[in-house]
Design a protein around this motif. Structure first.
Motif, PDB file in Angstrom:
ATOM      1  N   LEU A  90       0.837  -1.205   0.000  1.00 27.06           N
ATOM      2  CA  LEU A  90       0.000   0.000   0.000  1.00 27.06           C
ATOM      3  C   LEU A  90       0.877   1.263   0.000  1.00 27.06           C
ATOM      4  O   LEU A  90       0.595   2.222  -0.718  1.00 27.06           O
ATOM      5  N   ALA A  91       1.939   1.243   0.795  1.00 30.11           N
ATOM      6  CA  ALA A  91       2.843   2.398   0.856  1.00 30.11           C
ATOM      7  C   ALA A  91       3.529   2.620  -0.484  1.00 30.11           C
ATOM      8  O   ALA A  91       3.711   3.761  -0.921  1.00 30.11           O
ATOM      9  N   HIS A  94       0.906   4.020  -3.026  1.00 33.67           N
ATOM     10  CA  HIS A  94       0.319   5.314  -2.644  1.00 33.67           C
ATOM     11  C   HIS A  94       1.339   6.202  -1.928  1.00 33.67           C
ATOM     12  O   HIS A  94       1.010   6.847  -0.936  1.00 33.67           O
ATOM     13  N   ARG A  95       2.556   6.247  -2.436  1.00 41.11           N
ATOM     14  CA  ARG A  95       3.628   7.029  -1.798  1.00 41.11           C
ATOM     15  C   ARG A  95       3.212   8.466  -1.489  1.00 41.11           C
ATOM     16  O   ARG A  95       3.523   8.984  -0.430  1.00 41.11           O
ATOM     17  N   PHE A  98       0.363   8.310   1.404  1.00 36.82           N
ATOM     18  CA  PHE A  98       0.399   7.302   2.460  1.00 36.82           C
ATOM     19  C   PHE A  98       0.534   7.918   3.854  1.00 36.82           C
ATOM     20  O   PHE A  98       0.217   7.285   4.850  1.00 36.82           O
ATOM     21  N   ASP A  99       0.963   9.174   3.929  1.00 36.03           N
ATOM     22  CA  ASP A  99       1.082   9.806   5.239  1.00 36.03           C
ATOM     23  C   ASP A  99      -0.262   9.949   5.948  1.00 36.03           C
ATOM     24  O   ASP A  99      -0.315  10.243   7.141  1.00 36.03           O
ATOM     25  N   VAL A 101      -1.870   7.646   6.997  1.00 28.95           N
ATOM     26  CA  VAL A 101      -1.897   6.633   8.061  1.00 28.95           C
ATOM     27  C   VAL A 101      -1.571   7.249   9.417  1.00 28.95           C
ATOM     28  O   VAL A 101      -1.970   6.705  10.452  1.00 28.95           O
ATOM     29  N   SER A 134       9.325   1.993   3.194  1.00 25.40           N
ATOM     30  CA  SER A 134       8.685   3.266   3.520  1.00 25.40           C
ATOM     31  C   SER A 134       9.392   3.872   4.722  1.00 25.40           C
ATOM     32  O   SER A 134      10.212   3.222   5.372  1.00 25.40           O
ATOM     33  N   TYR A 136       7.600   4.872   7.289  1.00 30.06           N
ATOM     34  CA  TYR A 136       6.599   4.766   8.336  1.00 30.06           C
ATOM     35  C   TYR A 136       6.787   3.526   9.205  1.00 30.06           C
ATOM     36  O   TYR A 136       7.313   2.510   8.762  1.00 30.06           O
ATOM     37  N   VAL A 154      -6.698   1.949   6.827  1.00 30.62           N
ATOM     38  CA  VAL A 154      -5.712   2.411   5.852  1.00 30.62           C
ATOM     39  C   VAL A 154      -6.314   2.379   4.443  1.00 30.62           C
ATOM     40  O   VAL A 154      -6.215   3.350   3.686  1.00 30.62           O
ATOM     41  N   LEU A 158      -7.090   5.503   1.886  1.00 31.50           N
ATOM     42  CA  LEU A 158      -6.445   5.582   0.574  1.00 31.50           C
ATOM     43  C   LEU A 158      -7.444   5.543  -0.581  1.00 31.50           C
ATOM     44  O   LEU A 158      -7.048   5.601  -1.743  1.00 31.50           O
TER      45      LEU A 158
END
Length: 172
Positions: A90-91, A94-95, A98-99, A101, A134, A136, A154, A158
């Motif tokens: 997912l990260a 969706h770079r 993705f924040d 989250v 990532s 994160y 999440v 997204l």
């Protein structure tokens, strides 16, 4: 957008040569053909509802199902391994967003952070792990039901549909 059509057998062959999570079709083909890596544009295999899978350059159309290698997912060690693997996919896809989250929290607990220290300070026994590929981090000491709930949150954040959210949940 450039599109090429490939038959099912070729699609499966290319997808089967994935070496790392989120590896694009272009990256796979360049590696297989011995070409130098090329960063832009990233090309991904997209298998849509059409009878013939397509390769597309439009990064906005990608979703986790386009890059997640189910065989590799099944090789992950336990629920925590699969949890991190899915979050990593997912990260990767969706770079740019993705924040989001970082806004997903429990009633009295942080689930995600930009660093390990923040999660360690947020409570005891959080067992933070870095989400692959990532910046994160996520807590991993929660039970499977809570991990599914976190994946649900999440996926919703997204922009996945309810059916896609359920499919992501069930991968765990």
């Amino acid at each position: 957008m450039k599109t090429i059509e490939v038959d099912e057998e070729l699609y499966q062959h290319i997808a089967g040569k994935t070496e790392k999570i989120g590896e694009s079709a272009s990256e796979i083909l360049r590696r297989l053909l011995g070409l130098t890596p090329h960063r832009l544009p990233q090309t991904q295999i997209q298998k849509g509802t059409e009878a013939t899978p397509k390769v597309s350059i439009n990064q906005d159309e990608l979703c986790v199902f386009d890059v997640l290698n189910v065989e590799e997912l099944n090789l992950q060690k336990g629920v925590v391994g699969r949890f991190l693997f899915i979050l990593g996919a997912l990260a990767k896809v969706h770079r740019e967003k993705f924040d989001c989250v970082l806004d997903i929290k429990g009633r009295n607990r942080l689930y995600f952070a930009a660093n390990e220290a923040t999660l360690l300070e947020s409570g005891s026994s959080t067992n933070p792990k870095q989400i692959p590929d990532s910046k994160y981090w996520v807590i991993t000491n929660s039970n499977t039901t809570k991990k599914k709930s976190m994946l649900t949150d999440v996926a919703i954040a997204l922009g996945y549909t309810p059916a896609e959210v359920e499919k992501i949940r069930e991968m765990l």
